[in-house]
Design a protein around this motif. Structure first.
Motif, mmCIF file in Angstrom:
data_model
loop_
_atom_site.group_PDB
_atom_site.id
_atom_site.type_symbol
_atom_site.label_atom_id
_atom_site.label_comp_id
_atom_site.label_asym_id
_atom_site.label_seq_id
_atom_site.Cartn_x
_atom_site.Cartn_y
_atom_site.Cartn_z
ATOM 1 N N ALA A 68 -15.203 14.562 102.157
ATOM 2 C CA ALA A 68 -16.446 14.613 102.919
ATOM 3 C C ALA A 68 -16.250 15.419 104.202
ATOM 4 O O ALA A 68 -17.150 16.160 104.621
ATOM 5 N N ASP A 69 -15.074 15.320 104.827
ATOM 6 C CA ASP A 69 -14.804 16.076 106.056
ATOM 7 C C ASP A 69 -14.774 17.578 105.794
ATOM 8 O O ASP A 69 -15.303 18.367 106.579
ATOM 9 N N GLU A 70 -14.144 17.984 104.695
ATOM 10 C CA GLU A 70 -14.089 19.407 104.358
ATOM 11 C C GLU A 70 -15.486 19.943 104.068
ATOM 12 O O GLU A 70 -15.873 21.002 104.557
ATOM 13 N N PRO A 100 -8.002 17.812 110.694
ATOM 14 C CA PRO A 100 -6.683 17.467 110.174
ATOM 15 C C PRO A 100 -6.625 17.708 108.666
ATOM 16 O O PRO A 100 -7.509 17.280 107.936
ATOM 17 N N PHE A 101 -5.584 18.432 108.227
ATOM 18 C CA PHE A 101 -5.486 18.774 106.819
ATOM 19 C C PHE A 101 -5.383 17.533 105.952
ATOM 20 O O PHE A 101 -5.874 17.525 104.825
ATOM 21 N N LYS A 157 -20.282 23.091 105.568
ATOM 22 C CA LYS A 157 -21.742 23.115 105.776
ATOM 23 C C LYS A 157 -22.075 23.468 107.223
ATOM 24 O O LYS A 157 -22.998 24.248 107.482
ATOM 25 N N HIS A 158 -21.314 22.914 108.156
ATOM 26 C CA HIS A 158 -21.529 23.194 109.577
ATOM 27 C C HIS A 158 -21.295 24.682 109.871
ATOM 28 O O HIS A 158 -22.033 25.293 110.645
ATOM 29 N N MET A 159 -20.283 25.256 109.252
ATOM 30 C CA MET A 159 -19.976 26.674 109.437
ATOM 31 C C MET A 159 -21.080 27.550 108.845
ATOM 32 O O MET A 159 -21.502 28.530 109.434
ATOM 33 N N MET A 194 -7.295 22.341 109.282
ATOM 34 C CA MET A 194 -8.146 23.370 108.692
ATOM 35 C C MET A 194 -8.604 24.335 109.776
ATOM 36 O O MET A 194 -9.027 23.910 110.854
ATOM 37 N N VAL A 195 -8.503 25.651 109.497
ATOM 38 C CA VAL A 195 -9.018 26.675 110.405
ATOM 39 C C VAL A 195 -9.936 27.592 109.600
ATOM 40 O O VAL A 195 -9.612 28.007 108.492
#
Length: 174
Positions: free
Chosen positions: A23-25, A5-6, A30-32, A59-60
């Motif tokens: 932190a979510d962004e 969610p943006f 990092k996961h990507m 976010m995409v």
């Protein structure tokens, strides 16, 4: 494709010493990067893409494209109605490349396109490039992302936590 969610990643106006990224962004980026870095190190190539938001303000992250040893042409994420950032790896470790920091071209390209950027290095550093302010900021240091097995610490000397475009230009000139 990762969707967040943006509202959870909206950038706040904060002092330059505080990260504006949620932190979510940071977790999504990092996961990507984690599996992408392994490919990047094995191929000794940059991988790149773009990040945006969809019609639901989520976010995409676009699919990564393989580039050359020191450049890459990103593709936009499917479903994005607005592009917000670029991302790329710096390929495998090379004694002759100062790859532990974003380059002047990295920052200037994001500034010219009016987006922010993310760069991952062979030492496992994660950088945020503020395309409006013209500042790079190290989000996390050595080993916060997978490192190239060939990486040698210290080759680039001490790495600052933050630099302006002018400081970055002087760094690479000197």
């Amino acid at each position: 494709m990762t969707r967040i969610p943006f509202a959870a990643i909206a950038l706040a106006i904060l002092p330059m010493t505080a990260p504006a990224q949620s932190a979510d962004e940071i977790a999504a980026v990092k996961h990507m990067f984690a599996p992408l870095l392994v490919q990047s190190y094995q191929a000794h190539r940059e991988y790149c893409g773009m990040i945006g938001v969809d019609e639901n303000d989520r976010m995409v992250i676009g699919k990564a494209r393989r580039g050359d040893t020191d450049s890459c042409l990103p593709r936009d994420p499917k479903g994005a109605v607005e592009i917000t950032a670029s991302y790329h790896t710096h390929g495998g470790f090379d004694y002759d490349a100062d790859a532990e920091m974003p380059s002047v071209d990295d920052l200037q390209s994001d500034m010219d396109e009016g987006v922010d950027g993310w760069v991952a290095t062979p030492g496992g550093r994660l950088w945020f490039l503020d395309g409006q302010a013209g500042v790079i900021r190290q989000i996390c240091g050595l080993g916060c992302l997978p490192q190239d097995p060939d990486f040698v610490e210290g080759v680039s000397g001490p790495i600052p936590q933050r630099m302006t475009l002018d400081e970055l230009i002087r760094w690479f000139e000197g």
